[in-house]
Design a protein around this motif. Structure first.
Motif, PDB file in Angstrom:
ATOM      1  N   THR A  81      20.153   4.842  -3.346  1.00  0.00           N
ATOM      2  CA  THR A  81      19.415   5.429  -4.299  1.00  0.00           C
ATOM      3  C   THR A  81      18.916   4.388  -5.117  1.00  0.00           C
ATOM      4  OG1 THR A  81      20.654   7.657  -4.280  1.00  0.00           O
ATOM      5  CG2 THR A  81      19.102   7.303  -6.173  1.00  0.00           C
ATOM      6  N   MET A  82      19.705   3.302  -5.432  1.00  0.00           N
ATOM      7  CA  MET A  82      19.257   2.200  -6.301  1.00  0.00           C
ATOM      8  C   MET A  82      18.440   1.344  -5.713  1.00  0.00           C
ATOM      9  SD  MET A  82      23.163   1.435  -7.806  1.00  0.00           S
ATOM     10  CE  MET A  82      22.610   0.233  -8.955  1.00  0.00           C
ATOM     11  N   SER A  83      17.912   1.622  -4.327  1.00  0.00           N
ATOM     12  CA  SER A  83      17.169   0.701  -3.722  1.00  0.00           C
ATOM     13  C   SER A  83      15.638   1.370  -3.558  1.00  0.00           C
ATOM     14  CB  SER A  83      17.522   0.430  -2.102  1.00  0.00           C
ATOM     15  OG  SER A  83      18.888  -0.172  -2.122  1.00  0.00           O
ATOM     16  N   ILE A  84      15.598   2.661  -3.875  1.00  0.00           N
ATOM     17  CA  ILE A  84      14.470   3.043  -3.841  1.00  0.00           C
ATOM     18  C   ILE A  84      13.116   2.669  -4.921  1.00  0.00           C
ATOM     19  CG2 ILE A  84      13.023   5.537  -4.051  1.00  0.00           C
ATOM     20  CD1 ILE A  84      15.812   6.683  -3.859  1.00  0.00           C
ATOM     21  N   ASN A  85      12.149   2.320  -4.103  1.00  0.00           N
ATOM     22  CA  ASN A  85      10.888   1.617  -4.759  1.00  0.00           C
ATOM     23  C   ASN A  85      11.281   0.232  -5.156  1.00  0.00           C
ATOM     24  OD1 ASN A  85       9.335   3.943  -4.348  1.00  0.00           O
ATOM     25  ND2 ASN A  85       9.880   4.499  -6.538  1.00  0.00           N
ATOM     26  N   LYS A  86      12.188  -0.397  -4.780  1.00  0.00           N
ATOM     27  CA  LYS A  86      12.519  -1.844  -5.064  1.00  0.00           C
ATOM     28  C   LYS A  86      12.587  -2.736  -3.829  1.00  0.00           C
ATOM     29  CE  LYS A  86      15.150  -0.792  -9.201  1.00  0.00           C
ATOM     30  NZ  LYS A  86      16.657  -0.640  -9.681  1.00  0.00           N
ATOM     31  N   HIS A  87      13.599  -2.260  -2.801  1.00  0.00           N
ATOM     32  CA  HIS A  87      13.676  -3.201  -1.938  1.00  0.00           C
ATOM     33  C   HIS A  87      14.316  -2.497  -0.673  1.00  0.00           C
ATOM     34  CE1 HIS A  87      17.539  -3.083  -4.181  1.00  0.00           C
ATOM     35  NE2 HIS A  87      17.981  -2.670  -2.983  1.00  0.00           N
ATOM     36  N   PHE A  88      14.228  -3.126   0.588  1.00  0.00           N
ATOM     37  CA  PHE A  88      14.881  -2.475   1.783  1.00  0.00           C
ATOM     38  C   PHE A  88      16.430  -2.301   1.471  1.00  0.00           C
ATOM     39  CE2 PHE A  88      11.124  -4.809   2.974  1.00  0.00           C
ATOM     40  CZ  PHE A  88      10.213  -3.690   3.445  1.00  0.00           C
ATOM     41  N   PHE A  89      16.970  -1.470   2.145  1.00  0.00           N
ATOM     42  CA  PHE A  89      18.228  -1.214   2.137  1.00  0.00           C
ATOM     43  C   PHE A  89      18.909  -1.221   3.712  1.00  0.00           C
ATOM     44  CE2 PHE A  89      21.878   1.647   2.486  1.00  0.00           C
ATOM     45  CZ  PHE A  89      22.785   1.157   1.599  1.00  0.00           C
ATOM     46  N   ILE A  90      19.941  -2.038   3.775  1.00  0.00           N
ATOM     47  CA  ILE A  90      20.794  -2.259   5.029  1.00  0.00           C
ATOM     48  C   ILE A  90      22.224  -1.918   4.759  1.00  0.00           C
ATOM     49  CG2 ILE A  90      21.520  -3.709   6.843  1.00  0.00           C
ATOM     50  CD1 ILE A  90      19.143  -5.305   6.411  1.00  0.00           C
ATOM     51  N   HIS A  91      22.917  -0.597   5.718  1.00  0.00           N
ATOM     52  CA  HIS A  91      24.222  -0.229   5.519  1.00  0.00           C
ATOM     53  C   HIS A  91      24.961  -1.114   6.138  1.00  0.00           C
ATOM     54  CE1 HIS A  91      27.805   2.386   6.277  1.00  0.00           C
ATOM     55  NE2 HIS A  91      27.658   2.321   4.920  1.00  0.00           N
TER      56      HIS A  91
ATOM     57  N   TRP B 294      25.391  11.089 -11.641  1.00  0.00           N
ATOM     58  CA  TRP B 294      24.751  10.083 -12.060  1.00  0.00           C
ATOM     59  C   TRP B 294      23.510   9.681 -10.953  1.00  0.00           C
ATOM     60  CZ3 TRP B 294      23.631   4.859 -10.449  1.00  0.00           C
ATOM     61  CH2 TRP B 294      22.923   4.266 -11.476  1.00  0.00           C
ATOM     62  N   LEU B 295      24.216   9.541  -9.636  1.00  0.00           N
ATOM     63  CA  LEU B 295      23.214   9.090  -8.668  1.00  0.00           C
ATOM     64  C   LEU B 295      22.023  10.172  -8.394  1.00  0.00           C
ATOM     65  CD1 LEU B 295      25.766   7.804  -6.114  1.00  0.00           C
ATOM     66  CD2 LEU B 295      24.201   6.625  -7.274  1.00  0.00           C
ATOM     67  N   THR B 296      22.334  11.557  -8.664  1.00  0.00           N
ATOM     68  CA  THR B 296      21.392  12.482  -8.471  1.00  0.00           C
ATOM     69  C   THR B 296      20.256  12.446  -9.599  1.00  0.00           C
ATOM     70  OG1 THR B 296      22.968  13.990  -7.326  1.00  0.00           O
ATOM     71  CG2 THR B 296      21.004  15.003  -8.335  1.00  0.00           C
ATOM     72  N   ASP B 297      20.760  12.352 -10.688  1.00  0.00           N
ATOM     73  CA  ASP B 297      19.946  11.903 -11.865  1.00  0.00           C
ATOM     74  C   ASP B 297      18.841  10.779 -11.585  1.00  0.00           C
ATOM     75  OD1 ASP B 297      20.675  14.088 -13.170  1.00  0.00           O
ATOM     76  OD2 ASP B 297      22.149  12.998 -14.455  1.00  0.00           O
ATOM     77  N   LEU B 298      19.466   9.705 -10.923  1.00  0.00           N
ATOM     78  CA  LEU B 298      18.837   8.299 -10.928  1.00  0.00           C
ATOM     79  C   LEU B 298      17.610   8.566  -9.781  1.00  0.00           C
ATOM     80  CD1 LEU B 298      18.458   5.346 -11.259  1.00  0.00           C
ATOM     81  CD2 LEU B 298      20.014   5.188  -9.325  1.00  0.00           C
ATOM     82  N   GLU B 299      18.004   9.547  -8.565  1.00  0.00           N
ATOM     83  CA  GLU B 299      17.097   9.507  -7.771  1.00  0.00           C
ATOM     84  C   GLU B 299      15.906  10.542  -8.444  1.00  0.00           C
ATOM     85  OE1 GLU B 299      16.689  12.111  -3.467  1.00  0.00           O
ATOM     86  OE2 GLU B 299      18.595  11.927  -4.577  1.00  0.00           O
ATOM     87  N   SER B 300      16.065  11.315  -9.383  1.00  0.00           N
ATOM     88  CA  SER B 300      15.264  12.208  -9.907  1.00  0.00           C
ATOM     89  C   SER B 300      14.324  11.199 -10.841  1.00  0.00           C
ATOM     90  CB  SER B 300      15.666  13.258 -10.804  1.00  0.00           C
ATOM     91  OG  SER B 300      16.055  14.243 -10.035  1.00  0.00           O
ATOM     92  N   VAL B 301      14.831  10.276 -11.692  1.00  0.00           N
ATOM     93  CA  VAL B 301      14.264   9.459 -12.565  1.00  0.00           C
ATOM     94  C   VAL B 301      13.283   8.387 -11.568  1.00  0.00           C
ATOM     95  CG1 VAL B 301      14.434   7.229 -13.910  1.00  0.00           C
ATOM     96  CG2 VAL B 301      16.040   9.034 -14.220  1.00  0.00           C
TER      97      VAL B 301
ATOM     98  N   VAL C 241      10.601  -0.531 -22.054  1.00  0.00           N
ATOM     99  CA  VAL C 241      11.377  -1.854 -22.659  1.00  0.00           C
ATOM    100  C   VAL C 241      11.704  -2.696 -21.227  1.00  0.00           C
ATOM    101  CG1 VAL C 241      12.242  -0.623 -24.538  1.00  0.00           C
ATOM    102  CG2 VAL C 241      13.500  -0.608 -22.298  1.00  0.00           C
ATOM    103  N   SER C 242      11.130  -2.408 -20.201  1.00  0.00           N
ATOM    104  CA  SER C 242      11.211  -3.227 -19.090  1.00  0.00           C
ATOM    105  C   SER C 242      12.633  -3.455 -18.528  1.00  0.00           C
ATOM    106  CB  SER C 242      10.447  -4.751 -19.521  1.00  0.00           C
ATOM    107  OG  SER C 242       9.173  -4.518 -19.597  1.00  0.00           O
ATOM    108  N   ILE C 243      13.378  -2.376 -18.576  1.00  0.00           N
ATOM    109  CA  ILE C 243      14.563  -2.646 -17.907  1.00  0.00           C
ATOM    110  C   ILE C 243      14.482  -1.391 -16.554  1.00  0.00           C
ATOM    111  CG2 ILE C 243      15.826  -2.942 -19.916  1.00  0.00           C
ATOM    112  CD1 ILE C 243      16.645   0.053 -20.042  1.00  0.00           C
ATOM    113  N   SER C 244      15.709  -1.672 -15.842  1.00  0.00           N
ATOM    114  CA  SER C 244      15.590  -1.019 -14.309  1.00  0.00           C
ATOM    115  C   SER C 244      15.902   0.557 -14.788  1.00  0.00           C
ATOM    116  CB  SER C 244      16.776  -1.406 -13.566  1.00  0.00           C
ATOM    117  OG  SER C 244      17.956  -1.341 -14.034  1.00  0.00           O
ATOM    118  N   PRO C 245      15.626   1.486 -13.759  1.00  0.00           N
ATOM    119  CA  PRO C 245      15.984   2.886 -13.997  1.00  0.00           C
ATOM    120  C   PRO C 245      17.393   3.016 -14.204  1.00  0.00           C
ATOM    121  CG  PRO C 245      14.463   2.581 -12.401  1.00  0.00           C
ATOM    122  CD  PRO C 245      14.643   1.153 -12.585  1.00  0.00           C
ATOM    123  N   GLU C 246      18.237   2.228 -13.526  1.00  0.00           N
ATOM    124  CA  GLU C 246      20.024   2.352 -13.518  1.00  0.00           C
ATOM    125  C   GLU C 246      20.331   1.990 -15.101  1.00  0.00           C
ATOM    126  OE1 GLU C 246      18.228   1.581  -9.746  1.00  0.00           O
ATOM    127  OE2 GLU C 246      18.654  -0.114 -11.315  1.00  0.00           O
TER     128      GLU C 246
END
Length: 640
Positions: free
Chosen positions: A526-536, A149-156, A185-190
């Protein structure tokens, strides 16, 4: 959205022609669905893919398609004439004091409108059943936030960066459609990725009704049986019930293949000329090839060959033209993939082989009431009887069962090759595709039964709607009663992945992009790409307090901040805290022992004067918001 477009079409465009909802959906999906697929591919290659460009180009194509090339120069005059005519009619009807319903209803005779409302009821029921029959499996979902799922999300997400081929050359057209669907339909890629499997099931359910409606003499009962059979009959269908919510390129490609198959057997149904059919088929076959090579080569081509022998004599020329379009689309796809492989240094032969042999596909049918082999034998016996009856009706009664005969022979072809052990044929994919074509077999079988009860059904027209409703209720009750034990065998999965997706959707809708950062586990990066900064978590624990201290000491020193941008903090920080592991194995690699330390850091920040509030809380997840710059991150604050 589709129903609204249908209303506009009937109200202002083709109000003089008789068309039902299913015809409208199938036609527009076949034509414009494949066009959307190719537009996304082209715009990504040009580096200009976004929703606005897509809509502008799509509306332009629709405009040209409606008027035609020859009438395009006069299109403005034609529109002006129609507008004046409609304004005149509006004024006349206002003076005649027509009721409000007159202005809202489409122009059609009462009988046609009644039939359309009946079809609307069936469409609504089929859509609702298809959605709910998949939704009930969400507690058992194993796909959400898995590695695949995460790999597909990265491609999306990569399509927004104007990249089509990222991790090597592959057929990722389905993920491109996921991206466009999310934007439309204005929903997130996830959420788009998570719901795509349900969307594909709904579309196939509607198309199955339409397919049986067109290839048989039954217009309601048999199509309804086929569609409901696909949606709710799991114990007698070859489907992977544990991954039933997973989106599949095979299913989306079949959504294009089903209209192509029906139109191939009934060419005059859709295309006004051979040229239009030729162009539409090139678009459709190329779109299928961008989505799934297996469907184009193993599923579509054999059907077209079988259809060439079973179609009527008057359709042979159109069939040959469509075959020509097929091979032209193959040449286009070979050129596309050949250039891509040459550019990225991949092997074209290996790409084709991987497209025909999907390593991620598998079949595990433990839920079937009998073994898969035995089940297929029963279905084949049914198909043999239907083939014999179709031949008798064709030669004895001169009835047109050619399309149904083609689907029956094609079904047996799929069963045969599903048993062939060959390195270039993925038998698992064939078995999964049978899950779509078995309902067609059932629909044809029911239509044949209705055909022989014709002398009864023609005299009981009033009973048909009641019988259809009774069949819907009966099928749904039977599906639950006889399959309840299989539902009970399923094990509930971890709820945290599904809740994370829901929280991220809420965050995306609340905050302005790149004005905030999220503190979470690497799994969610991956869910942060093109949206916001990510901090582990580890970075937040070790460095963030120092970064916060330096920033606020030098907050007004712009020269320092320009020289040291690494110390600039986002306007808001959202920290995910996982309260406790779920009842099942938690697939999010979160170390619960870190939670007290994280809360301690948040407490220190609060003592420093940072505003801390709870953004979201449930039994499993708590999200803190650390507001570094007040009213500078949330969209509502920025607007109002």
């Amino acid at each position: 959205m589709i129903l609204f477009l249908f209303y506009l079409n009937r109200k202002f465009v083709s109000y003089s022609r008789s068309v039902n909802y299913f015809d409208f959906i199938a036609k527009q999906w076949f034509k414009y669905g494949s066009l959307i697929m190719l537009l996304v591919f082209t715009l990504v290659q040009l580096g200009i893919y976004n929703l606005i460009n897509m809509i502008i180009i799509l509306l332009t194509v629709i405009y040209v398609d409606y008027f035609g090339i020859k009438q395009l120069p006069q299109s403005v005059n034609i529109i002006a004439h129609k507008v004046k005519k409609n304004i005149f009619e509006l004024i006349k009807n206002l003076e005649l004091k027509k009721p409000v319903g007159f202005f809202l209803l489409t122009r059609s005779d009462p009988k046609e409108r009644k039939n359309r409302l009946w079809y609307l009821f069936i469409l609504s029921v089929l859509g609702a059943v298809a959605v709910y029959s998949r939704y009930i499996f969400y507690p058992f979902d194993l796909f959400s936030m898995s590695g695949s799922w995460l790999t597909d999300l990265e491609s999306v997400v990569d399509f927004d960066s104007q990249r089509w081929f990222t991790n090597g050359v592959a057929t990722i057209g389905e993920l491109a459609m996921v991206n466009f669907y999310g934007k439309l339909v204005s929903i997130s890629p996830e959420v788009a990725l998570q719901s795509m499997g349900i969307l594909e099931s709904v579309l196939i359910s509607i198309l199955l009704f339409w397919v049986v409606n067109k290839i048989s003499y039954s217009k309601i009962v048999a199509p309804l049986a086929a569609s409901l059979f696909y949606s709710v009959s799991y114990t007698i269908m070859p489907v992977n019930i544990t991954y039933i919510l997973q989106h599949q390129a095979l299913l989306l490609a079949i959504c294009f293949a089903l209209p192509a198959m029906v139109i191939y057997m009934k060419p005059g149904f859709m295309h006004s000329s051979n040229r239009n059919g030729f162009i539409n088929y090139i678009l459709a076959f190329t779109a299928i090839g961008l989505i799934d090579i297996f469907t184009l080569v193993v599923l579509v081509l054999p059907f077209m060959v079988i259809g060439l022998f079973t179609s009527g004599l008057k359709h042979k020329l159109e069939n040959l033209i469509d075959l020509g379009a097929y091979f032209i689309s193959i040449a286009i796809l070979l050129m596309i993939y050949g250039i891509a492989c040459n550019h990225f240094g991949d092997d074209l032969r290996l790409l084709i082989h991987s497209g025909l042999m999907n390593v991620s596909s598998y079949t595990y049918f433990s839920h079937l009431i009998v073994s898969y082999e035995e089940l297929m034998i029963y279905y084949q016996y049914v198909s043999y009887g239907c083939i014999l009856i179709c031949l008798l009706l064709m030669f004895w009664k001169n009835e047109k069962w050619n399309a149904a005969l083609c689907f029956l022979i094609y079904f047996n072809f799929l069963v045969i090759i599903s048993e062939i052990d060959n390195n270039w044929i993925d038998t698992d994919m064939i078995k999964l595709s049978l899950g779509v074509f078995i309902p067609v077999l059932l629909g044809i079988s029911v239509s044949i039964v209705i055909r022989f009860a014709y002398f009864i059904t023609t005299k009981t027209e009033v009973v048909k709607p009641a019988f259809a409703v009774l069949m819907i209720v009966g099928v749904l009750f039977s599906a639950y009663f006889y399959q309840e034990k299989e539902y009970e065998k399923l094990q509930r999965t971890d709820n945290i992945p599904k809740e994370i997706i829901s929280v991220y959707e809420r965050i995306t809708a609340t905050y302005f992009p790149y004005s905030y950062a999220v503190v979470n586990d690497y799994t969610t990066q991956t869910m942060s790409i093109n949206k916001h900064f990510f901090i582990h978590y580890t970075e937040f624990m070790s460095d963030y307090l120092k970064r916060d201290s330096i920033y606020f000491k030098n907050q007004k020193n712009k020269k320092f901040l320009l020289k040291h941008p690494e110390y600039v903090v986002p306007k808001s920080i959202l920290v995910f805290i996982y309260k406790k592991p779920d009842d099942k194995t938690n697939r999010i690699a979160t170390n619960c022992k870190m939670v007290p330390d994280i809360l301690q850091k948040i407490g220190i920040l609060q003592k420093r004067g940072r505003k801390v509030a709870v953004f979201y809380e449930s039994d499993l997840i708590k999200v803190y918001e650390i507001e570094n710059v007040p009213n500078e991150s949330k969209i509502d604050d920025l607007i109002f």
